[in-house]
Design a protein around this motif. Structure first.
Motif, short mmCIF file in Angstrom:
data_model
loop_
_atom_site.label_atom_id
_atom_site.label_comp_id
_atom_site.label_asym_id
_atom_site.label_seq_id
_atom_site.Cartn_x
_atom_site.Cartn_y
_atom_site.Cartn_z
N PHE A 178 0.83 -1.21 0.00
CA PHE A 178 0.00 0.00 0.00
C PHE A 178 0.86 1.26 0.00
O PHE A 178 1.97 1.25 0.52
N PRO A 179 0.30 2.38 -0.53
CA PRO A 179 0.96 3.66 -0.35
C PRO A 179 1.08 3.98 1.15
O PRO A 179 0.27 3.49 1.95
N GLU A 180 2.06 4.79 1.51
CA GLU A 180 2.31 5.10 2.91
C GLU A 180 1.06 5.68 3.59
O GLU A 180 0.40 6.55 3.03
N GLY A 181 0.73 5.18 4.75
CA GLY A 181 -0.39 5.71 5.52
C GLY A 181 -1.75 5.12 5.17
O GLY A 181 -2.73 5.42 5.81
N MET A 182 -1.81 4.26 4.15
CA MET A 182 -3.11 3.71 3.75
C MET A 182 -3.44 2.42 4.50
O MET A 182 -2.61 1.53 4.64
N TYR A 183 -4.67 2.38 5.00
CA TYR A 183 -5.21 1.19 5.64
C TYR A 183 -6.51 0.83 4.93
O TYR A 183 -7.26 1.71 4.51
N SER A 184 -6.78 -0.48 4.81
CA SER A 184 -7.98 -0.91 4.10
C SER A 184 -8.59 -2.12 4.79
O SER A 184 -8.06 -2.62 5.79
N THR A 185 -9.70 -2.60 4.23
CA THR A 185 -10.35 -3.80 4.73
C THR A 185 -9.52 -5.02 4.35
O THR A 185 -8.70 -4.97 3.44
N LEU A 186 -9.74 -6.14 5.03
CA LEU A 186 -9.00 -7.37 4.72
C LEU A 186 -9.61 -8.07 3.51
O LEU A 186 -10.82 -8.04 3.31
N ALA A 187 -8.75 -8.69 2.72
CA ALA A 187 -9.23 -9.38 1.52
C ALA A 187 -8.33 -10.57 1.22
O ALA A 187 -7.16 -10.60 1.62
N GLY A 188 -8.89 -11.55 0.52
CA GLY A 188 -8.07 -12.69 0.13
C GLY A 188 -8.80 -13.58 -0.86
O GLY A 188 -10.04 -13.55 -0.95
N PHE A 189 -8.04 -14.34 -1.61
CA PHE A 189 -8.64 -15.21 -2.62
C PHE A 189 -9.28 -16.44 -1.98
O PHE A 189 -8.80 -16.96 -0.98
N VAL A 190 -10.38 -16.88 -2.60
CA VAL A 190 -11.06 -18.10 -2.19
C VAL A 190 -10.27 -19.29 -2.73
O VAL A 190 -9.88 -19.29 -3.90
N GLU A 191 -10.02 -20.28 -1.89
CA GLU A 191 -9.26 -21.44 -2.32
C GLU A 191 -10.19 -22.57 -2.73
O GLU A 191 -11.36 -22.60 -2.32
N PRO A 192 -9.69 -23.51 -3.56
CA PRO A 192 -10.54 -24.62 -3.99
C PRO A 192 -11.14 -25.36 -2.80
O PRO A 192 -10.44 -25.60 -1.80
N GLY A 193 -12.42 -25.67 -2.87
CA GLY A 193 -13.09 -26.42 -1.81
C GLY A 193 -13.66 -25.58 -0.70
O GLY A 193 -14.34 -26.10 0.18
N GLU A 194 -13.41 -24.27 -0.72
CA GLU A 194 -13.90 -23.40 0.34
C GLU A 194 -15.21 -22.74 -0.02
O GLU A 194 -15.41 -22.34 -1.17
N SER A 195 -16.07 -22.54 0.99
CA SER A 195 -17.20 -21.63 0.81
C SER A 195 -16.67 -20.21 1.04
O SER A 195 -15.57 -20.02 1.57
N LEU A 196 -17.47 -19.21 0.66
CA LEU A 196 -17.05 -17.83 0.89
C LEU A 196 -16.86 -17.59 2.40
O LEU A 196 -15.92 -16.92 2.82
N GLU A 197 -17.78 -18.16 3.19
CA GLU A 197 -17.72 -17.97 4.65
C GLU A 197 -16.43 -18.56 5.22
O GLU A 197 -15.78 -17.97 6.08
N GLU A 198 -16.06 -19.75 4.74
CA GLU A 198 -14.83 -20.39 5.22
C GLU A 198 -13.59 -19.58 4.81
O GLU A 198 -12.63 -19.46 5.57
#
Ligand SMILES: [Zn+2]
Length: 271
Positions: free
Chosen positions: A160-180
């Motif tokens: 990120f650019p200096e000082g920037m904070y954001s929400t958490l994010a990540g890719f869904v892996e095979p076999g996972e539900s969105l919730e998992e």
């Protein structure tokens, strides 16, 4: 309703635009013929579907290697065009970039190595040797705003650019539900457990081929312990105590933050 055709031509991730007296627009067929000579037929191209109400024709092109824009034209990164071109055009350009990227990266069969060709019916690249179909790639990713009372969890990636904070994010892996995927990502990156997941909305993210699926979640346990790799700092922020920099209005991350601020202070963040 119809409008002039949009020709979306890309060199790498950059879109060819016409600088028209201080305004930016995308080329029409005539502009493109000027830029490329008569060689338009030789380019990889794809029909890009538009929302039905739009009614205009639109094509995407992959510009030849070494292409240099002539005077009056420019190649600009798609992100930098947000708020400089109309939202409906920006959206279509994102779709076009994803499709061009798909065509660029599927010229050969990943199963047998033979050269592929466009399928006549499906939107797919077909291998004439083994019959394998290569569809456009789409990578679903979850993005989550975690709330704890009147605070929200925002975090810093080292990219990120200096000082920037954001929400958490990540890719869904095979076999996972969105919730998992949400539970795992948040546990891995900041050591926190969440509950009460609520769907917020989604956003195509053509950098290069993600679909961001947004949620709001409630803190259920654990104190912040960043992983030090994907996340280097994180904290609980209130509407009155925000990080120096929030994500740009281009992203669903910002919509999640603005939604939190509306609910907790009655106004969206500025800047
Ligand atoms: Zn093959």
């Amino acid at each position: 309703m119809t409008g002039p055709s949009w020709h979306l031509a890309f060199a790498g991730p950059s879109l060819l635009v016409v600088e028209d007296g201080g305004l930016l627009r995308v080329p029409n067929g005539e502009d493109l013929a000027v830029v490329l000579g008569t060689d338009v037929e030789g380019l990889v191209d794809a029909e890009v579907p538009l929302p039905p109400a739009e009614g205009r024709t639109c094509r995407a092109y992959d510009l030849p290697a070494g292409f240099e824009p002539p005077p009056g034209f420019a190649l600009l990164g798609l992100r930098s065009l947000f708020e400089r071109i109309p939202p409906d055009l920006f959206r279509v350009a994102g779709t076009a970039l994803q499709k061009v990227e798909w065509l660029r990266s599927h010229g050969f069969c990943s199963r047998c190595g033979h050269a592929t060709r466009r399928h006549l019916v499906h939107e797919a690249m077909e291998c004439p040797a083994c019959g394998h179909l290569h569809f456009p790639r789409l990578s679903p990713a979850v993005i989550v705003l975690v709330e704890r009372g009147d605070t929200m969890l925002l975090a810093r990636s080292p990219r990120f650019p200096e000082g920037m904070y954001s929400t958490l994010a990540g890719f869904v892996e095979p076999g996972e539900s969105l919730e998992e995927a949400i539970q795992r990502e948040i546990r891995e990156e900041v050591g926190v457990e969440v509950t009460d997941l609520r769907y917020f909305g989604s956003q195509p993210w053509p950098f290069p081929h993600s679909l961001m699926i947004g949620f709001v979640a409630r803190w259920a346990g654990g104190e912040i312990r960043v992983d030090g790799k994907e996340i280097v700092d994180a904290g609980w922020f209130t509407a009155r105590r925000l990080p120096p920099l929030l994500p740009s209005g281009l992203s669903i991350a910002r919509r999640l933050v603005d939604d939190f601020l509306r609910r907790h202070e009655g106004g969206a963040a500025h800047g």
